[in-house]
Scaffold this motif. Sequence first.
Motif, PDB file in Angstrom:
ATOM      1  N   PHE A  33       0.920  -1.294   0.431  1.00 57.01           N
ATOM      2  CA  PHE A  33      -0.046  -0.171  -0.036  1.00 57.01           C
ATOM      3  C   PHE A  33       1.318   1.402  -0.387  1.00 57.01           C
ATOM      4  CE2 PHE A  33      -2.516   3.437   2.463  1.00 57.01           C
ATOM      5  CZ  PHE A  33      -3.267   3.628   1.493  1.00 57.01           C
ATOM      6  N   ALA A  34       2.208   1.008   0.950  1.00 60.71           N
ATOM      7  CA  ALA A  34       2.354   2.506   0.522  1.00 60.71           C
ATOM      8  C   ALA A  34       3.538   2.859  -0.756  1.00 60.71           C
ATOM      9  CB  ALA A  34       4.052   1.983   2.648  1.00 60.71           C
ATOM     10  N   GLY A  35       3.275   1.920  -0.738  1.00 61.07           N
ATOM     11  CA  GLY A  35       4.395   1.472  -2.481  1.00 61.07           C
ATOM     12  C   GLY A  35       2.829   1.981  -3.442  1.00 61.07           C
ATOM     13  N   GLN A  36       1.808   1.783  -3.342  1.00 64.18           N
ATOM     14  CA  GLN A  36       1.183   2.239  -4.310  1.00 64.18           C
ATOM     15  C   GLN A  36       0.811   4.094  -4.116  1.00 64.18           C
ATOM     16  OE1 GLN A  36      -1.765  -0.787  -2.787  1.00 64.18           O
ATOM     17  NE2 GLN A  36      -1.960  -1.313  -4.187  1.00 64.18           N
ATOM     18  N   MET A  37       1.126   3.837  -2.594  1.00 64.19           N
ATOM     19  CA  MET A  37       0.719   5.933  -2.609  1.00 64.19           C
ATOM     20  C   MET A  37       1.604   6.164  -3.125  1.00 64.19           C
ATOM     21  SD  MET A  37      -2.279   5.999  -1.594  1.00 64.19           S
ATOM     22  CE  MET A  37      -2.640   4.376  -2.546  1.00 64.19           C
ATOM     23  N   LEU A  85      -1.700   7.444   4.263  1.00 68.26           N
ATOM     24  CA  LEU A  85      -2.404   8.430   3.474  1.00 68.26           C
ATOM     25  C   LEU A  85      -2.016  10.243   4.154  1.00 68.26           C
ATOM     26  CD1 LEU A  85      -5.638   7.011   3.568  1.00 68.26           C
ATOM     27  CD2 LEU A  85      -4.317   6.842   1.698  1.00 68.26           C
ATOM     28  N   LEU A  86      -1.544  10.598   5.345  1.00 68.23           N
ATOM     29  CA  LEU A  86      -1.543  11.930   5.895  1.00 68.23           C
ATOM     30  C   LEU A  86      -0.357  12.469   5.607  1.00 68.23           C
ATOM     31  CD1 LEU A  86      -3.662  11.785   9.611  1.00 68.23           C
ATOM     32  CD2 LEU A  86      -3.507  12.946   7.511  1.00 68.23           C
ATOM     33  N   THR A  91      -6.284  11.781   1.367  1.00 67.81           N
ATOM     34  CA  THR A  91      -7.996  11.919   2.342  1.00 67.81           C
ATOM     35  C   THR A  91      -7.926  10.647   1.508  1.00 67.81           C
ATOM     36  OG1 THR A  91      -8.640  13.598   0.633  1.00 67.81           O
ATOM     37  CG2 THR A  91      -7.873  14.274   3.057  1.00 67.81           C
ATOM     38  N   ALA A  92      -9.333  10.072   1.805  1.00 73.79           N
ATOM     39  CA  ALA A  92      -9.775   9.069   1.700  1.00 73.79           C
ATOM     40  C   ALA A  92     -11.145   8.797   1.757  1.00 73.79           C
ATOM     41  CB  ALA A  92      -9.323   7.800   1.487  1.00 73.79           C
ATOM     42  N   GLY A 129      -9.127  14.773   8.775  1.00 71.49           N
ATOM     43  CA  GLY A 129      -9.517  14.682   7.700  1.00 71.49           C
ATOM     44  C   GLY A 129      -9.950  13.813   6.500  1.00 71.49           C
ATOM     45  N   MET A 130     -10.327  11.961   6.279  1.00 70.76           N
ATOM     46  CA  MET A 130     -11.135  11.530   6.164  1.00 70.76           C
ATOM     47  C   MET A 130     -12.640  11.773   5.739  1.00 70.76           C
ATOM     48  SD  MET A 130      -8.130  10.087   4.853  1.00 70.76           S
ATOM     49  CE  MET A 130      -6.169  10.944   5.695  1.00 70.76           C
TER      50      MET A 130
END
Length: 238
Positions: A33-37, A85-86, A91-92, A129-130
């Motif tokens: 997930f970190a890699g995708q972001m 995300l932060l 955001t999501a 902020g989500m």
Amino acid sequence: MTGRAAMPYILMYHSVDGYDSDPLLVTVSPQRFAGQMDWLRRRGLRGVSVRELLVAEASGQAGRMVGLTFDDGYADFASEAVPVLLRHGFTATVFAVAGLLGGHNAWDRDCPRKALMTAADLRRVAGAGMEVASHSVHHVSLTGASDAELEMELKESRAVLEDVLDREITGFAYPYGHAGAREVDAVRSAGYSYACAVRPSEFSGRHALARTYAGDRDGPLRLRAKHLRHGLRWGWNR
């Protein structure tokens, strides 16, 4: 939002966690997930909630935004996904099952148990902020529900979440992605400003937004291919 060119690009996640068994392919490892972001950021794309994406689309200011959604409201959204995300300024939207807060994914029989966010977790991610939106009360297929059950799943879920968060809930996601004409009309009539489906259909539009599945196998090449495929399908790309 009508017509093929109006469909925004929205990624669909569920759980971000380590795993030994994932028969339904709903889990992405924290490392992946970190890699995708990171991939989104390197391409100049910014992950945003669906609410933010649609507001920006309406004003022509979406730029290179990508909608990020997380179905079911797993506890790992708060512990694993939100910090990443932060860190990227993203955001999501998380779609919570209102009747099972603090419980687990009881609808997934014979599958690993996954904890769901508590009311306190929802308040914490909303404060970060989500966007919190509804995924029904019980995570049932709405196409098999009676008219009365359908109305209850839509209205009670929103009421519960609004009571928890003390803010308006405007989005909905169909459990299992199951949505026909009756369900889309009911969501619209219930006052939701948008709803997310899964696959494109004859009902695709603001109350049946198609999404692109994001899984643990999706490295940079697969992410790029999915992004390009979306553009080819809808005549739209960023």
